[in-house]
Scaffold this active site. Structure first.
Site, short mmCIF file in Angstrom:
data_model
loop_
_atom_site.label_atom_id
_atom_site.label_comp_id
_atom_site.label_asym_id
_atom_site.label_seq_id
_atom_site.Cartn_x
_atom_site.Cartn_y
_atom_site.Cartn_z
N SER A 100 -49.45 38.52 2.85
CA SER A 100 -48.92 37.56 1.90
C SER A 100 -50.05 36.66 1.38
O SER A 100 -51.00 37.16 0.79
CB SER A 100 -47.78 36.77 2.55
OG SER A 100 -46.97 36.15 1.58
N HIS A 234 -39.86 40.60 4.46
CA HIS A 234 -41.18 40.09 4.09
C HIS A 234 -42.09 39.90 5.30
O HIS A 234 -43.30 39.96 5.18
CB HIS A 234 -41.04 38.77 3.33
CG HIS A 234 -42.34 38.25 2.78
ND1 HIS A 234 -43.10 38.96 1.86
CD2 HIS A 234 -43.03 37.12 3.04
CE1 HIS A 234 -44.20 38.27 1.57
NE2 HIS A 234 -44.18 37.16 2.27
#
Length: 252
Positions: A100, A234
């Site tokens: 990320s 995620h």
């Protein structure tokens, strides 16, 4: 600087001593996380593999320091710390991995190393859109406090006990907002391909960054590309740690 206040000790953390490393894996955490995110990775690595994690300001023992505002701010001190840690031997096989926000940091560090004539062996990015892909959701800075907290709930990466604690959230929200803002602002409309292999990981159930956005990293891969979709949301990087590490170490 003394040994305890050196740039290497402030910015990098190693989880076990490795007398003669054959290669180094440098890991960059996602928004809100610290070096401790990678504390167990060495358990699945060879004793000759050195695993280092980047310590960003604003968290862990650097809690009192101001958070970064841009990815570019992190690159010079990370390079200085890495050079110090490796004793100037940037020719050692080096793998950069980030998830990320960490993927943007790893990418920017790889670009800087290439510019210095010390390209890493491999760049590995995870759970992040490619630099040339624009942000396709509301920017964090435009969210109200309630909307931002709803976003944290939806993402699922913040521990429930933190979300339920007004005191902890009061401490964590400024850090998380700063990290999300730094991540949101990172964008390169027309990046040149990298002269190194690139590996990308994507969560098949990641609603924040779908697999096709991660696949766009292929445009930057000038020396080979592999995309690995893995089960999870995620934060698939946590349950898929062993699989990711196996792929990284076998690819480099």
């Amino acid at each position: 600087m003394t040994a305890n206040t050196s740039t290497a000790n402030r910015w990098l953390h190693g989880f076990r001593p490795v007398a003669h490393p054959r290669r180094t894996l440098l890991c960059f955490p996602y928004a809100g996380a610290g070096a401790a995110l990678f504390r167990d990775w060495h358990r699945d690595a060879s004793p000759e593999d050195e695993i280092l994690a980047v310590r960003l300001p604003g968290r862990e023992h650097r809690f009192g320091e101001p958070c970064l505002k841009t990815v570019a701010e992190a690159v010079p001190p990370v390079l200085e710390a890495l050079t110090e840690r490796l004793g100037g031997r940037l020719d050692r096989p080096l793998i950069l991995f980030g998830h990320s926000l960490g993927a943007a940091l790893a990418y920017a560090t790889a670009r800087a190393l290439i510019g210095r004539g010390h390209p890493p062996r491999l760049l590995a990015v995870s759970g992040r859109r490619a630099p040339q892909v624009p942000l396709r959701r509301a920017a964090t800075q435009d969210l109200s406090e309630a909307e931002f907290r709803d976003k944290l709930h939806a993402l699922g990466g913040t521990p429930p006990e933190v979300l339920a604690s007004a005191e902890l959230m009061e401490l964590m929200v400024p850090l998380l907002r700063a990290d999300f803002g730094m991540s949101d602002r990172f964008f390169e409309p027309a990046p040149a391909p990298l002269p190194i292999p690139l590996v990308a990981f994507a969560g098949t159930g990641d609603a924040e960054v779908p697999v096709e956005a991660v696949a766009e990293w292929e445009r930057l891969a000038g020396a080979g590309f592999a995309l690995h979709p893995l089960p999870g949301d995620h934060f698939f990087v946590n349950p898929q740690r062993r699989t990711i590490l196996d792929i990284l170490l076998s690819a480099a």
